[in-house]
Design an enzyme around this catalytic site. Structure first.
Site, PDB file in Angstrom:
ATOM      1  N   CYS A  74       1.017  -0.950   0.159  1.00  9.78           N
ATOM      2  CA  CYS A  74       0.076  -0.217   0.188  1.00  9.78           C
ATOM      3  C   CYS A  74       0.723   1.246   0.316  1.00  9.78           C
ATOM      4  O   CYS A  74       1.115   1.254   1.320  1.00  9.78           O
ATOM      5  CB  CYS A  74      -0.727   0.260   1.025  1.00  9.78           C
ATOM      6  SG  CYS A  74      -1.415   1.371   1.256  1.00  9.78           S
ATOM      7  N   HIS A 151      -2.745  -5.323 -10.743  1.00 11.08           N
ATOM      8  CA  HIS A 151      -4.095  -3.722 -10.333  1.00 11.08           C
ATOM      9  C   HIS A 151      -3.788  -4.391 -12.568  1.00 11.08           C
ATOM     10  O   HIS A 151      -3.218  -4.879 -12.836  1.00 11.08           O
ATOM     11  CB  HIS A 151      -3.026  -2.818 -10.823  1.00 11.08           C
ATOM     12  CG  HIS A 151      -2.858  -2.556  -8.931  1.00 11.08           C
ATOM     13  ND1 HIS A 151      -3.779  -1.078  -8.722  1.00 11.08           N
ATOM     14  CD2 HIS A 151      -2.084  -2.317  -7.974  1.00 11.08           C
ATOM     15  CE1 HIS A 151      -2.774  -1.139  -7.330  1.00 11.08           C
ATOM     16  NE2 HIS A 151      -2.371  -1.537  -7.079  1.00 11.08           N
ATOM     17  N   GLU A 200      -9.808   0.124  -5.488  1.00  4.91           N
ATOM     18  CA  GLU A 200      -9.294  -1.074  -4.291  1.00  4.91           C
ATOM     19  C   GLU A 200     -10.141  -1.750  -4.234  1.00  4.91           C
ATOM     20  O   GLU A 200     -10.684  -2.488  -3.651  1.00  4.91           O
ATOM     21  CB  GLU A 200      -8.945   0.022  -3.104  1.00  4.91           C
ATOM     22  CG  GLU A 200      -8.263   1.268  -3.852  1.00  4.91           C
ATOM     23  CD  GLU A 200      -7.052   1.670  -2.468  1.00  4.91           C
ATOM     24  OE1 GLU A 200      -6.689   0.622  -1.575  1.00  4.91           O
ATOM     25  OE2 GLU A 200      -6.781   2.609  -2.203  1.00  4.91           O
TER      26      GLU A 200
END
Length: 270
Positions: A74, A151, A200
């Site tokens: 993160c 991602h 997210e």
């Protein structure tokens, strides 16, 4: 058992930090993490961050999403912890060792080397990750990057026109992504600027996502859409992302301590 915490945020992406370096912490279960993150009945945050000792770095940092699932990285939380630590640090995470350093622009984080192989994302089967031959409605041909967590990035003419609250969870939970996925929708505004919104994994839409900014910038650089240093504007503010000739990503931006408090552990145990 009463436990202290620090509430912090990076561009509005907010965290509850538990520092096990200075006091003993209980086992952080999925249930406990989700209970603390709950904005109605808990302290409230996008991610719970837990610090403790490390044999390979200055300390270890763990990340738990709002649904209680653990994440490997993160970026915004790393900047927040860098601010809390107050000096340069090497930090062990599930996504690898990263380094943080205070700078005039806030906190700089060496996010390491991105991975592009399909099985490093991971995907459910082999395919080109630069331009993936898949799509969901009007979002087609994305690129995929792992920067400590996975991602997928869609480049679109207008990121604000995408109904991310609806399509984000559909893509996150698609069987193509066995560990689920963070969903980024980005608009290139110049050779040095990107606008970005992120769904997210495990948390939903947030005001900012540091790993999302890194992944999106690197994805755009791989496609030749932007230069090797870009400003990524998220709803919460701006991050500067650089992809060095050594292959490592540096992210720079602000972090803020909001307040400190404590809670009674028994209040959050099922």
């Amino acid at each position: 058992m009463r436990i202290g915490f620090v509430k912090m945020h990076g561009l509005g992406n907010d965290f509850v930090v538990l520092d096990g370096r200075s006091e003993a912490l209980p086992e952080i279960t999925t249930t406990l993490a989700a209970a603390l993150a709950n904005r109605h009945t808990g302290i409230g945050c996008d991610q719970l961050v837990v610090l403790d000792g490390s044999d390979v770095a200055d300390f270890r940092m763990r990340f738990f999403n709002a649904d209680g699932s653990e994440s490997g990285a993160c970026g915004n939380a790393s900047r927040a912890v860098g601010l809390l630590h107050g000096r340069p640090a090497r930090i062990e995470t599930l996504g690898g060792i990263l380094t943080t350093e205070p700078s005039e622009a806030g906190i700089s984080v060496d996010m390491g080397v991105p991975r592009f192989d399909w099985d490093a994302i991971p995907l459910g089967f082999a395919m080109d990750t630069l331009t993936m031959p898949v799509g969901w409605e009007d979002l087609v041909g994305p690129t995929a990057v792992n920067v400590g967590n996975p991602h997928v990035i869609f480049f679109t003419p207008d990121t604000d026109a995408v109904d991310l609250a609806r399509i984000g969870p559909i893509i996150e939970h698609d069987p193509l992504f066995p560990q689920r996925i963070n969903v980024n929708v980005a608009t290139i505004t110049s050779r040095s600027a990107i606008r970005l919104r992120v769904w997210e994994r495990g948390s939903g839409i947030t005001l900012a996502c540091g790993t999302g900014a890194c992944a999106t910038a690197v994805g755009a650089m791989r496609r030749g859409l932007v230069d090797r240093r870009v400003e990524v504007t998220l709803p919460g503010g701006v991050l500067v992302i650089e992809w060095g000739t050594d292959g490592r990503i540096t992210m720079t931006g602000p972090a803020t301590e909001a307040f400190r408090g404590s809670f009674e552990l028994s209040d959050y145990l099922a």
